[in-house]
Design a protein around this motif. Structure first.
Motif, PDB file in Angstrom:
ATOM      1  N   LEU A 113       4.761  22.654   0.524  1.00  0.00           N
ATOM      2  CA  LEU A 113       3.512  22.343  -0.202  1.00  0.00           C
ATOM      3  C   LEU A 113       3.909  21.349  -0.906  1.00  0.00           C
ATOM      4  N   ARG A 114       5.475  21.405  -1.882  1.00  0.00           N
ATOM      5  CA  ARG A 114       5.404  20.288  -2.270  1.00  0.00           C
ATOM      6  C   ARG A 114       5.012  19.686  -2.428  1.00  0.00           C
ATOM      7  N   ALA A 115       5.250  18.863  -0.974  1.00  0.00           N
ATOM      8  CA  ALA A 115       5.247  17.553  -0.353  1.00  0.00           C
ATOM      9  C   ALA A 115       4.066  17.304  -0.434  1.00  0.00           C
ATOM     10  N   ARG A 116       3.216  17.991  -0.069  1.00  0.00           N
ATOM     11  CA  ARG A 116       1.312  17.845  -0.391  1.00  0.00           C
ATOM     12  C   ARG A 116       0.908  17.144  -1.262  1.00  0.00           C
ATOM     13  N   ALA A 117       1.679  18.084  -2.582  1.00  0.00           N
ATOM     14  CA  ALA A 117       1.527  17.988  -4.131  1.00  0.00           C
ATOM     15  C   ALA A 117       2.065  16.721  -4.629  1.00  0.00           C
ATOM     16  N   GLY A 118       1.896  15.620  -3.477  1.00  0.00           N
ATOM     17  CA  GLY A 118       2.263  14.743  -4.384  1.00  0.00           C
ATOM     18  C   GLY A 118       1.277  13.514  -3.949  1.00  0.00           C
ATOM     19  N   GLY A 119       0.160  14.043  -3.182  1.00  0.00           N
ATOM     20  CA  GLY A 119      -0.750  13.342  -2.677  1.00  0.00           C
ATOM     21  C   GLY A 119      -1.949  12.728  -3.329  1.00  0.00           C
ATOM     22  N   ALA A 122      10.524  27.594   3.298  1.00  0.00           N
ATOM     23  CA  ALA A 122       9.985  26.700   4.294  1.00  0.00           C
ATOM     24  C   ALA A 122       8.539  26.187   3.476  1.00  0.00           C
ATOM     25  N   GLU A 123       8.204  27.461   3.477  1.00  0.00           N
ATOM     26  CA  GLU A 123       5.915  26.899   2.781  1.00  0.00           C
ATOM     27  C   GLU A 123       6.257  26.169   1.737  1.00  0.00           C
ATOM     28  N   ALA A 124       7.236  26.722   0.564  1.00  0.00           N
ATOM     29  CA  ALA A 124       6.919  25.623  -0.763  1.00  0.00           C
ATOM     30  C   ALA A 124       7.425  24.208  -0.536  1.00  0.00           C
ATOM     31  N   GLU A 125       8.207  24.039   0.014  1.00  0.00           N
ATOM     32  CA  GLU A 125       9.198  23.047   0.333  1.00  0.00           C
ATOM     33  C   GLU A 125       7.251  22.000   0.935  1.00  0.00           C
ATOM     34  N   THR A 177      -9.131  15.151  -3.873  1.00  0.00           N
ATOM     35  CA  THR A 177      -7.726  15.194  -3.305  1.00  0.00           C
ATOM     36  C   THR A 177      -6.493  15.548  -4.911  1.00  0.00           C
ATOM     37  N   LEU A 178      -7.086  15.494  -6.100  1.00  0.00           N
ATOM     38  CA  LEU A 178      -6.641  15.936  -7.489  1.00  0.00           C
ATOM     39  C   LEU A 178      -6.432  16.983  -6.993  1.00  0.00           C
ATOM     40  N   GLU A 179      -7.225  17.483  -7.297  1.00  0.00           N
ATOM     41  CA  GLU A 179      -7.802  18.422  -7.007  1.00  0.00           C
ATOM     42  C   GLU A 179      -6.770  19.792  -6.269  1.00  0.00           C
ATOM     43  N   ASN A 180      -6.840  19.400  -5.233  1.00  0.00           N
ATOM     44  CA  ASN A 180      -6.078  19.951  -4.347  1.00  0.00           C
ATOM     45  C   ASN A 180      -4.301  19.302  -4.005  1.00  0.00           C
ATOM     46  N   SER A 181      -4.131  18.655  -4.624  1.00  0.00           N
ATOM     47  CA  SER A 181      -2.773  18.252  -5.096  1.00  0.00           C
ATOM     48  C   SER A 181      -2.297  19.263  -6.558  1.00  0.00           C
ATOM     49  N   TYR A 182      -2.749  19.514  -7.396  1.00  0.00           N
ATOM     50  CA  TYR A 182      -2.571  19.987  -8.178  1.00  0.00           C
ATOM     51  C   TYR A 182      -2.357  22.043  -7.939  1.00  0.00           C
ATOM     52  N   ASN A 183      -3.390  22.078  -6.267  1.00  0.00           N
ATOM     53  CA  ASN A 183      -3.664  23.545  -5.634  1.00  0.00           C
ATOM     54  C   ASN A 183      -1.918  23.676  -4.966  1.00  0.00           C
ATOM     55  N   ASP A 184      -2.335  22.610  -4.461  1.00  0.00           N
ATOM     56  CA  ASP A 184      -0.795  22.678  -3.377  1.00  0.00           C
ATOM     57  C   ASP A 184      -0.010  23.164  -4.522  1.00  0.00           C
ATOM     58  N   TRP A 185       0.550  22.384  -5.482  1.00  0.00           N
ATOM     59  CA  TRP A 185       1.648  23.057  -6.451  1.00  0.00           C
ATOM     60  C   TRP A 185       1.633  24.465  -6.571  1.00  0.00           C
ATOM     61  N   LEU A 186       1.051  24.491  -6.906  1.00  0.00           N
ATOM     62  CA  LEU A 186       0.801  25.865  -7.848  1.00  0.00           C
ATOM     63  C   LEU A 186       1.461  26.616  -6.887  1.00  0.00           C
ATOM     64  N   LEU A 187       0.622  26.384  -5.305  1.00  0.00           N
ATOM     65  CA  LEU A 187       1.016  27.271  -3.802  1.00  0.00           C
ATOM     66  C   LEU A 187       2.160  27.183  -3.869  1.00  0.00           C
ATOM     67  N   ALA A 188       3.231  25.809  -4.595  1.00  0.00           N
ATOM     68  CA  ALA A 188       4.300  26.359  -3.855  1.00  0.00           C
ATOM     69  C   ALA A 188       4.911  26.697  -4.862  1.00  0.00           C
ATOM     70  N   GLU A 189       4.059  26.640  -6.443  1.00  0.00           N
ATOM     71  CA  GLU A 189       5.429  28.095  -6.912  1.00  0.00           C
ATOM     72  C   GLU A 189       5.390  29.491  -6.691  1.00  0.00           C
ATOM     73  N   LEU A 190       4.151  29.091  -5.722  1.00  0.00           N
ATOM     74  CA  LEU A 190       4.146  30.740  -5.919  1.00  0.00           C
ATOM     75  C   LEU A 190       4.809  31.553  -3.822  1.00  0.00           C
ATOM     76  N   ALA A 191       4.994  30.624  -3.452  1.00  0.00           N
ATOM     77  CA  ALA A 191       5.788  30.067  -2.088  1.00  0.00           C
ATOM     78  C   ALA A 191       7.330  30.680  -2.762  1.00  0.00           C
ATOM     79  N   GLU A 192       7.850  29.678  -3.347  1.00  0.00           N
ATOM     80  CA  GLU A 192       8.502  29.652  -3.805  1.00  0.00           C
ATOM     81  C   GLU A 192       9.135  31.145  -4.885  1.00  0.00           C
TER      82      GLU A 192
END
Length: 251
Positions: free
Chosen positions: A28-34, A23-26, A2-17
């Motif tokens: 992923l950022r929501a998931r990054a708060g998991g 839309a994808e960035a938003e 869960t912790l690693e995927n939250s961080y990975n989702d944040w990284l992917l959000a940065e890439l998407a942005e």
């Protein structure tokens, strides 16, 4: 996971942005708060949960249990590198997290060093390798310098046992090189934290440019920095500045 995927989702959000995929960035950022679903206010640690949503029973912050991969609750505490302020807020503020993190380092300092996995801070594995620099993220670069110096002094030597674990593709060696130079990357961003260098002068080749890092007081403490003669607002510098070449002075 869960912790690693939250961080990975944040990284992917940065890439998407960066790709303009708002839309994808938003999403992923929501998931990054998991990660926040695993914070247990009764212990002040991030913990595993059972399928029914309750925390796993019989918690021991020092135990290497099935909740954590190659580590314990102490070592996984700051594995929220993308949202340390958010973790601190849940703990009652920056000072609360700083205090808890400092106690972990103090415990490591007071414990005998062995070839076994450490019960407090464990430099031999990745989950908490950035822990000393987390102090800078929480407004205490002085504590970053204190504990980075301790790690450099106590967790490295020029002997066959000179590394605190498997170098994992050069991870521990790279940590030493960055920290000895006086800068360390905040992974997933263009920011470098600045700390006390080990050398009065270092010269780096960055592409076709040169970066000089200079200090009159190796090992610090460092309280201010300047780039090409201009004071930096904090003990941080951006990648774009470094690749342009110049002189970093740490006073």
């Amino acid at each position: 996971r869960t912790l690693e995927n939250s961080y990975n989702d944040w990284l992917l959000a940065e890439l998407a942005e960066g790709l303009g995929k708002t839309a994808e960035a938003e999403q992923l950022r929501a998931r990054a708060g998991g990660w926040a679903n695993l914070y247990d206010p009764s212990t002040g640690f991030l913990r595993g949960k059972s399928a029914d949503g309750t925390f796993v029973a019989d918690f021991d912050e020092a135990a290497f249990s099935e909740e954590y991969t190659e580590g314990n609750a102490r070592q996984w505490l700051v594995y929220v590198p993308h949202d340390l302020p958010g973790l601190a807020a849940r703990m009652g503020g920056d000072e609360a997290l700083v205090s808890k993190l400092e106690a972990i380092f103090e415990g490591a300092k007071a414990s005998p060093k062995t070839f076994l996995a450490d019960a407090y801070y464990w430099h031999g594995n990745e989950p908490d390798l950035h822990a000393a620099y987390a102090f800078s993220e929480l407004g205490r670069p002085d504590l970053t310098q204190t504990w980075v110096n301790w790690i450099l002094d106590s967790r490295y030597s020029d002997t066959p046992a000179g590394l605190d674990g498997n170098d994992d593709g050069g991870t521990l060696s790279a940590w030493y090189v960055f920290s000895a130079l006086g800068l360390y990357p905040k992974v997933g961003t263009t920011t470098y934290y600045l700390t006390a260098p080990r050398f009065p002068r270092s010269t780096l080749r960055v592409g076709d440019k040169t970066v000089v890092i200079r200090t009159e007081r190796p090992r610090g403490p460092v309280t201010r920095a300047s780039w090409n003669g201009v004071p930096l607002p904090a003990l941080r510098i951006d990648h774009a500045q470094l690749v342009a070449g110049g002189e970093l002075v740490l006073d």
